[in-house]
Design a protein around this motif. Structure first.
Motif, PDB file in Angstrom:
ATOM      1  N   ALA A   1       0.814  -1.217   0.000  1.00 24.19           N
ATOM      2  CA  ALA A   1       0.000   0.000   0.000  1.00 24.19           C
ATOM      3  C   ALA A   1       0.847   1.266   0.000  1.00 24.19           C
ATOM      4  N   GLY A   2       1.952   1.267   0.753  1.00 22.19           N
ATOM      5  CA  GLY A   2       2.824   2.435   0.772  1.00 22.19           C
ATOM      6  C   GLY A   2       3.462   2.692  -0.583  1.00 22.19           C
ATOM      7  N   HIS A   3       3.930   1.615  -1.216  1.00 20.70           N
ATOM      8  CA  HIS A   3       4.507   1.737  -2.562  1.00 20.70           C
ATOM      9  C   HIS A   3       3.466   2.235  -3.567  1.00 20.70           C
ATOM     10  N   ARG A   4       2.272   1.701  -3.436  1.00 20.26           N
ATOM     11  CA  ARG A   4       1.202   2.080  -4.355  1.00 20.26           C
ATOM     12  C   ARG A   4       0.841   3.559  -4.220  1.00 20.26           C
ATOM     13  N   MET A   5       0.968   4.080  -3.017  1.00 22.27           N
ATOM     14  CA  MET A   5       0.716   5.505  -2.831  1.00 22.27           C
ATOM     15  C   MET A   5       1.779   6.341  -3.537  1.00 22.27           C
ATOM     16  N   VAL A   6       3.032   5.883  -3.495  1.00 23.52           N
ATOM     17  CA  VAL A   6       4.111   6.567  -4.223  1.00 23.52           C
ATOM     18  C   VAL A   6       3.810   6.561  -5.718  1.00 23.52           C
ATOM     19  N   ILE A   7       3.439   5.393  -6.250  1.00 18.91           N
ATOM     20  CA  ILE A   7       3.138   5.283  -7.683  1.00 18.91           C
ATOM     21  C   ILE A   7       1.920   6.133  -8.042  1.00 18.91           C
ATOM     22  N   LYS A   8       0.914   6.100  -7.187  1.00 21.71           N
ATOM     23  CA  LYS A   8      -0.298   6.884  -7.454  1.00 21.71           C
ATOM     24  C   LYS A   8       0.017   8.373  -7.504  1.00 21.71           C
ATOM     25  N   ARG A   9       0.802   8.834  -6.524  1.00 21.72           N
ATOM     26  CA  ARG A   9       1.147  10.265  -6.499  1.00 21.72           C
ATOM     27  C   ARG A   9       1.975  10.633  -7.725  1.00 21.72           C
TER      28      ARG A   9
ATOM     29  N   ALA B   1      14.225  13.542 -15.237  1.00 21.21           N
ATOM     30  CA  ALA B   1      13.102  13.711 -14.318  1.00 21.21           C
ATOM     31  C   ALA B   1      12.728  15.182 -14.181  1.00 21.21           C
ATOM     32  N   GLU B   2      11.443  15.475 -14.383  1.00 17.86           N
ATOM     33  CA  GLU B   2      10.912  16.806 -14.065  1.00 17.86           C
ATOM     34  C   GLU B   2      10.473  16.852 -12.605  1.00 17.86           C
ATOM     35  N   ALA B   3      10.127  15.690 -12.090  1.00 15.18           N
ATOM     36  CA  ALA B   3       9.766  15.560 -10.678  1.00 15.18           C
ATOM     37  C   ALA B   3      10.188  14.175 -10.216  1.00 15.18           C
ATOM     38  N   VAL B   4      10.665  14.097  -8.975  1.00 12.28           N
ATOM     39  CA  VAL B   4      11.033  12.824  -8.364  1.00 12.28           C
ATOM     40  C   VAL B   4      10.109  12.589  -7.180  1.00 12.28           C
ATOM     41  N   VAL B   5       9.506  11.394  -7.148  1.00 14.01           N
ATOM     42  CA  VAL B   5       8.551  11.040  -6.098  1.00 14.01           C
ATOM     43  C   VAL B   5       9.076   9.817  -5.347  1.00 14.01           C
ATOM     44  N   ALA B   6       9.102   9.878  -4.014  1.00 13.95           N
ATOM     45  CA  ALA B   6       9.569   8.742  -3.208  1.00 13.95           C
ATOM     46  C   ALA B   6       8.955   8.816  -1.827  1.00 13.95           C
TER      47      ALA B   6
ATOM     48  N   ARG C   1      16.568  21.772 -10.360  1.00 17.56           N
ATOM     49  CA  ARG C   1      16.469  21.203 -11.709  1.00 17.56           C
ATOM     50  C   ARG C   1      15.220  20.346 -11.871  1.00 17.56           C
ATOM     51  N   PHE C   2      14.676  19.848 -10.761  1.00 17.43           N
ATOM     52  CA  PHE C   2      13.424  19.083 -10.783  1.00 17.43           C
ATOM     53  C   PHE C   2      12.732  19.249  -9.429  1.00 17.43           C
ATOM     54  N   ASP C   3      11.447  18.959  -9.404  1.00 21.35           N
ATOM     55  CA  ASP C   3      10.675  19.055  -8.172  1.00 21.35           C
ATOM     56  C   ASP C   3      10.829  17.782  -7.362  1.00 21.35           C
ATOM     57  N   VAL C   4      10.748  17.923  -6.048  1.00 23.15           N
ATOM     58  CA  VAL C   4      10.843  16.784  -5.140  1.00 23.15           C
ATOM     59  C   VAL C   4       9.506  16.622  -4.433  1.00 23.15           C
ATOM     60  N   ILE C   5       8.930  15.429  -4.528  1.00 24.30           N
ATOM     61  CA  ILE C   5       7.636  15.137  -3.893  1.00 24.30           C
ATOM     62  C   ILE C   5       7.824  13.971  -2.936  1.00 24.30           C
ATOM     63  N   GLU C   6       7.605  14.238  -1.664  1.00 23.30           N
ATOM     64  CA  GLU C   6       7.778  13.220  -0.622  1.00 23.30           C
ATOM     65  C   GLU C   6       6.423  12.687  -0.185  1.00 23.30           C
ATOM     66  N   VAL C   7       6.280  11.370  -0.200  1.00 19.21           N
ATOM     67  CA  VAL C   7       5.034  10.724   0.210  1.00 19.21           C
ATOM     68  C   VAL C   7       5.180  10.261   1.657  1.00 19.21           C
ATOM     69  N   GLN C   8       4.227  10.661   2.485  1.00 19.90           N
ATOM     70  CA  GLN C   8       4.306  10.362   3.903  1.00 19.90           C
ATOM     71  C   GLN C   8       3.937   8.907   4.206  1.00 19.90           C
ATOM     72  N   GLN C   9       4.187   8.495   5.438  1.00 24.46           N
ATOM     73  CA  GLN C   9       3.930   7.121   5.866  1.00 24.46           C
ATOM     74  C   GLN C   9       2.476   6.735   5.648  1.00 24.46           C
TER      75      GLN C   9
END
Length: 311
Positions: free
Chosen positions: A32-40, A120-125, A148-156
């Motif tokens: 589920a946590g990984h899927r949230m990263v992919i979804k975002r 990458a225009e944005a990196v999500v992790a 150079r790219f946006d950083v998007i952090e997905v919470q727990q």
């Protein structure tokens, strides 16, 4: 989904010359946590009108840093992981061969080559994602990104009050807590294997079993009896599985995986199969005699059939 395998240092012409939103992680289990990263990441890619890419690894990074006393096992080996990522709508996956040389990259060089270098225009992790041994975390990533790219952090992400993490999922597999594991993975846990000959004792008991030679690298549930489904060719069949040592028939016996399919009589030796592990029924028991075992198997089948009716 296109898959590109990279070995450091990679050739620049291996990299797609188009912008992407890049989701990063090892993604063992694709829970589920990984899927949230992919979804975002997918949402971001759709908003920008560009492709969704993933950066992952061919084996667990810890192999480079420590000694294991037994082979490392996974919730999802690479082929299954790639199939799940494709199902989630990923357009492109870079699979990096994690080597000692690769592990020595400084955080800045890693970011330059494996984030910015992949366009990458944005990196999500996830919040706990790392990409090196020191100061290589999500907190420091904007510093290395240098705008150079946006950083998007997905919470727990929590499932049933527990963190959705691969370590949590592995413990659930080991303990046979499959009902909770299904919630965490958002799908039944699966393994694969090859049907081989066994001792044919199940047939003598009135419960013929398919003996499974499990695919190396896959993590089996703990010893016990389980409700399962097994896929042969393109069809899923209901049944019950035993993982254990057949202790009723003697000591120091090898560990086996045996599956009794309900109302099934075909010869299936040599078939490559998939197994869905649904529910833990009981632990392994050393019975006083064969009749006690047969009586218990009848109860197991009854309980398994009832569970499967409610799936």
């Amino acid at each position: 989904m296109e898959v590109i395998y990279l070995h450091h240092p990679y050739a620049v012409n291996q990299i797609k010359k188009e912008p992407v939103v890049l989701a990063m992680g090892f993604f063992d289990g694709v829970h589920a946590g990984h899927r949230m990263v992919i979804k975002r990441a997918a949402e971001e890619a759709k908003k920008r009108g560009i492709k969704l890419a993933v950066l992952t690894y061919d084996h667990h990074p810890s192999i480079v840093f420590k000694t294991y006393n037994k082979p490392l096992t996974y919730l999802t080996r690479l082929p299954k992981k790639l199939a799940l990522l494709a199902e989630l709508g990923v357009d492109l996956t870079y699979v990096v061969n994690f080597t000692s040389e690769f592990a020595q990259l400084t955080p800045q060089i890693f970011v330059d080559q494996y984030m910015f270098g992949l366009h990458a225009e944005a990196v999500v992790a996830g919040f706990d994602h790392t990409y090196g041994p020191k100061n290589a975390d999500m907190k420091h990533l904007p510093q290395y990104a240098q705008s150079r790219f946006d950083v998007i952090e997905v919470q727990q992400v929590n499932v049933d009050g527990k963190e959705s993490a691969s370590t949590t999922a592995r413990k659930m597999v080991d303990e046979g807590r499959l009902d909770t594991l299904t919630h965490l993975l958002m799908r039944p846990y699966e393994t694969t294997g090859l049907i081989v000959h066994g001792e044919a004792r199940g047939r003598e008991l009135g419960y013929p079993t398919a003996n499974i030679e499990t695919t190396p690298g896959e993590r089996l549930p703990g010893v016990g009896v389980y409700v399962v489904e097994m896929k042969i060719d393109q069809t899923w069949y209901p049944g019950m599985a035993s993982i254990g040592y057949n202790v009723t028939f003697g000591e120091n016996r090898p560990k086996t995986v045996e599956i009794n399919l309900f109302n099934f009589s075909r010869a299936i030796y040599g078939e490559n199969v998939q197994i869905k592990w649904h529910h833990y029924l009981r632990g392994e028991v050393k019975f006083n005699n064969v009749q006690e075992l047969i009586d218990q198997l009848a109860e197991d089948e009854k309980e398994a059939q009832a569970f499967l009716l409610n799936l």
